[in-house]
Design a protein around this motif. Sequence first.
Motif, PDB file in Angstrom:
ATOM      1  N   ALA A 167     -99.437 -91.244  -2.010  1.00 49.88           N
ATOM      2  CA  ALA A 167    -100.463 -90.835  -2.970  1.00 49.88           C
ATOM      3  C   ALA A 167    -101.737 -91.598  -2.643  1.00 49.88           C
ATOM      4  N   ILE A 168    -102.846 -90.867  -2.469  1.00 47.28           N
ATOM      5  CA  ILE A 168    -104.116 -91.513  -2.151  1.00 47.28           C
ATOM      6  C   ILE A 168    -105.201 -91.007  -3.092  1.00 47.28           C
ATOM      7  N   SER A 169    -106.260 -91.776  -3.195  1.00 43.28           N
ATOM      8  CA  SER A 169    -107.393 -91.374  -4.016  1.00 43.28           C
ATOM      9  C   SER A 169    -108.124 -90.211  -3.363  1.00 43.28           C
ATOM     10  N   ARG A 170    -108.659 -89.331  -4.205  1.00 41.66           N
ATOM     11  CA  ARG A 170    -109.486 -88.240  -3.697  1.00 41.66           C
ATOM     12  C   ARG A 170    -110.712 -88.776  -2.969  1.00 41.66           C
ATOM     13  N   ARG A 171    -111.103 -90.005  -3.285  1.00 39.12           N
ATOM     14  CA  ARG A 171    -112.305 -90.585  -2.706  1.00 39.12           C
ATOM     15  C   ARG A 171    -111.988 -91.633  -1.649  1.00 39.12           C
ATOM     16  N   GLN A 172    -110.772 -91.607  -1.150  1.00 39.95           N
ATOM     17  CA  GLN A 172    -110.321 -92.599  -0.174  1.00 39.95           C
ATOM     18  C   GLN A 172    -110.043 -91.922   1.160  1.00 39.95           C
ATOM     19  N   SER A 173    -110.417 -92.571   2.233  1.00 43.74           N
ATOM     20  CA  SER A 173    -110.182 -92.040   3.564  1.00 43.74           C
ATOM     21  C   SER A 173    -108.694 -92.036   3.887  1.00 43.74           C
ATOM     22  N   THR A 189     -99.809 -86.963   2.919  1.00 47.91           N
ATOM     23  CA  THR A 189    -100.641 -87.521   1.860  1.00 47.91           C
ATOM     24  C   THR A 189    -100.797 -86.543   0.717  1.00 47.91           C
ATOM     25  N   LEU A 190    -100.911 -87.107  -0.480  1.00 43.89           N
ATOM     26  CA  LEU A 190    -101.092 -86.323  -1.703  1.00 43.89           C
ATOM     27  C   LEU A 190    -102.310 -86.877  -2.435  1.00 43.89           C
ATOM     28  N   PRO A 191    -103.460 -86.206  -2.369  1.00 42.13           N
ATOM     29  CA  PRO A 191    -104.675 -86.702  -3.023  1.00 42.13           C
ATOM     30  C   PRO A 191    -104.596 -86.547  -4.546  1.00 42.13           C
ATOM     31  N   LEU A 192    -104.948 -87.622  -5.255  1.00 46.50           N
ATOM     32  CA  LEU A 192    -104.968 -87.622  -6.712  1.00 46.50           C
ATOM     33  C   LEU A 192    -106.105 -88.506  -7.194  1.00 46.50           C
ATOM     34  N   GLY A 193    -106.315 -88.524  -8.501  1.00 40.64           N
ATOM     35  CA  GLY A 193    -107.401 -89.301  -9.053  1.00 40.64           C
ATOM     36  C   GLY A 193    -106.982 -90.664  -9.558  1.00 40.64           C
ATOM     37  N   SER A 194    -106.678 -90.780 -10.847  1.00 39.67           N
ATOM     38  CA  SER A 194    -106.483 -92.085 -11.472  1.00 39.67           C
ATOM     39  C   SER A 194    -105.278 -92.825 -10.927  1.00 39.67           C
ATOM     40  N   CYS A 195    -105.355 -94.164 -11.007  1.00 39.39           N
ATOM     41  CA  CYS A 195    -104.244 -95.007 -10.565  1.00 39.39           C
ATOM     42  C   CYS A 195    -102.960 -94.666 -11.304  1.00 39.39           C
ATOM     43  N   SER A 196    -103.066 -94.491 -12.610  1.00 39.14           N
ATOM     44  CA  SER A 196    -101.852 -94.288 -13.399  1.00 39.14           C
ATOM     45  C   SER A 196    -101.179 -92.964 -13.083  1.00 39.14           C
ATOM     46  N   GLU A 204     -91.868 -89.867 -10.895  1.00 40.17           N
ATOM     47  CA  GLU A 204     -91.133 -88.604 -11.022  1.00 40.17           C
ATOM     48  C   GLU A 204     -90.745 -87.998  -9.681  1.00 40.17           C
ATOM     49  N   GLY A 205     -90.952 -88.741  -8.585  1.00 40.52           N
ATOM     50  CA  GLY A 205     -90.449 -88.298  -7.291  1.00 40.52           C
ATOM     51  C   GLY A 205     -91.335 -87.358  -6.515  1.00 40.52           C
ATOM     52  N   LYS A 206     -92.615 -87.247  -6.873  1.00 39.83           N
ATOM     53  CA  LYS A 206     -93.524 -86.376  -6.137  1.00 39.83           C
ATOM     54  C   LYS A 206     -94.234 -87.107  -4.998  1.00 39.83           C
ATOM     55  N   ALA A 207     -94.188 -88.427  -5.009  1.00 44.07           N
ATOM     56  CA  ALA A 207     -94.751 -89.250  -3.945  1.00 44.07           C
ATOM     57  C   ALA A 207     -93.877 -90.495  -3.827  1.00 44.07           C
ATOM     58  N   ASP A 208     -94.070 -91.245  -2.739  1.00 43.78           N
ATOM     59  CA  ASP A 208     -93.194 -92.388  -2.465  1.00 43.78           C
ATOM     60  C   ASP A 208     -93.897 -93.734  -2.512  1.00 43.78           C
ATOM     61  N   VAL A 209     -95.200 -93.769  -2.238  1.00 47.46           N
ATOM     62  CA  VAL A 209     -95.900 -95.046  -2.186  1.00 47.46           C
ATOM     63  C   VAL A 209     -97.381 -94.825  -2.469  1.00 47.46           C
ATOM     64  N   PHE A 210     -98.001 -95.827  -3.056  1.00 46.77           N
ATOM     65  CA  PHE A 210     -99.438 -95.814  -3.323  1.00 46.77           C
ATOM     66  C   PHE A 210     -99.938 -97.242  -3.169  1.00 46.77           C
ATOM     67  N   MET A 211    -100.974 -97.437  -2.357  1.00 45.24           N
ATOM     68  CA  MET A 211    -101.579 -98.751  -2.202  1.00 45.24           C
ATOM     69  C   MET A 211    -102.973 -98.726  -2.804  1.00 45.24           C
ATOM     70  N   ARG A 212    -103.242 -99.646  -3.710  1.00 49.37           N
ATOM     71  CA  ARG A 212    -104.562 -99.725  -4.350  1.00 49.37           C
ATOM     72  C   ARG A 212    -105.291-100.966  -3.844  1.00 49.37           C
ATOM     73  N   LEU A 213    -106.336-100.745  -3.083  1.00 50.66           N
ATOM     74  CA  LEU A 213    -107.168-101.821  -2.563  1.00 50.66           C
ATOM     75  C   LEU A 213    -108.492-101.792  -3.312  1.00 50.66           C
ATOM     76  N   GLY A 214    -108.861-102.872  -3.935  1.00 51.71           N
ATOM     77  CA  GLY A 214    -110.097-102.907  -4.699  1.00 51.71           C
ATOM     78  C   GLY A 214    -109.865-103.417  -6.109  1.00 51.71           C
ATOM     79  N   VAL A 215    -110.954-103.548  -6.837  1.00 54.69           N
ATOM     80  CA  VAL A 215    -110.905-104.176  -8.157  1.00 54.69           C
ATOM     81  C   VAL A 215    -110.239-103.261  -9.185  1.00 54.69           C
TER      82      VAL A 215
END
Length: 273
Positions: A167-173, A189-196, A204-215
């Motif tokens: 899962a990655i941010s819509r605004r992330q490379s 990759t699965l683009p999404l918006g909010s962290c939560s 719920e099993g639609k993605a496996d990992v998400f890394m959040r870099l930043g404040v």
Amino acid sequence: MPDDTHKALLELAKDAAREAGEAVLSIYEKGSFDEYQKADDSPVTSADYLANDIINQRLREATPDIPILSEENKHAGLHERKHWDRYWLIDPIDGTQEFIARSGDFAINIALIEDNRPVIGVIFWPPGQTMYYAVKGEGAYKHCPDEEKRIRVRKLEDPHQSVVMIAISRRQSRQKVISRLSAKRVYQTLPLGSCSLKSCFIAEGKADVFMRLGVTGEWDTGASQCIVEEAGGSILAATFDPLTYNQRHTLENPDFIVLGDPRVPWRDIVQYE
């Protein structure tokens, strides 16, 4: 089942999140709101403030003895907070940038923290009328207009070889994210918006990992952590150390990762440094 106290507090949090979410959705659909810049240059809107007012009022009326720590409230110092054995942790709108951009990827987050650990997590996604929630030790659940079900992280067919969904941010490379992961695996990759919402998709099993870099703040992970853990996953600092709540002067999180299937060798996959 949760004990009576946690059950009542869960229902209170769900009701407050839904009420705030409906008010925010009305503003979102009309497209009429004021936008401001906070001291850290992050955006905030009149919808954030309205959601915050609704949640604070509902929680204070029902639980006047439980302190509230919200992104949009004035924050008590650690000298006061360290005496809290239980408190509400709130992000009135997680994904304010997505709200402004009208992507629909924003959510209302409410957590209850006890002894520095999330024990109740509620995340409401207004555009989809979907509620994710959990109580520590009782499993994680998703409720939407056509179903209510228990949710769990996805079990990969082969933890060492199967394609990993990120899962990655819509605004992330995409390339920037992939560069932080081992080249020995294949990724989608699965683009999404909010962290939560990214965390809920892992729960719920639609993605496996998400890394959040930043404040981010502790309110960005409190509700998510309870839900993800109860679904069989984990949220950790990107160094694989535990996240902490109400134990430091700062309320900022370190970079963090949300992990699904615990059988996957995540320490070999996530290249943080």
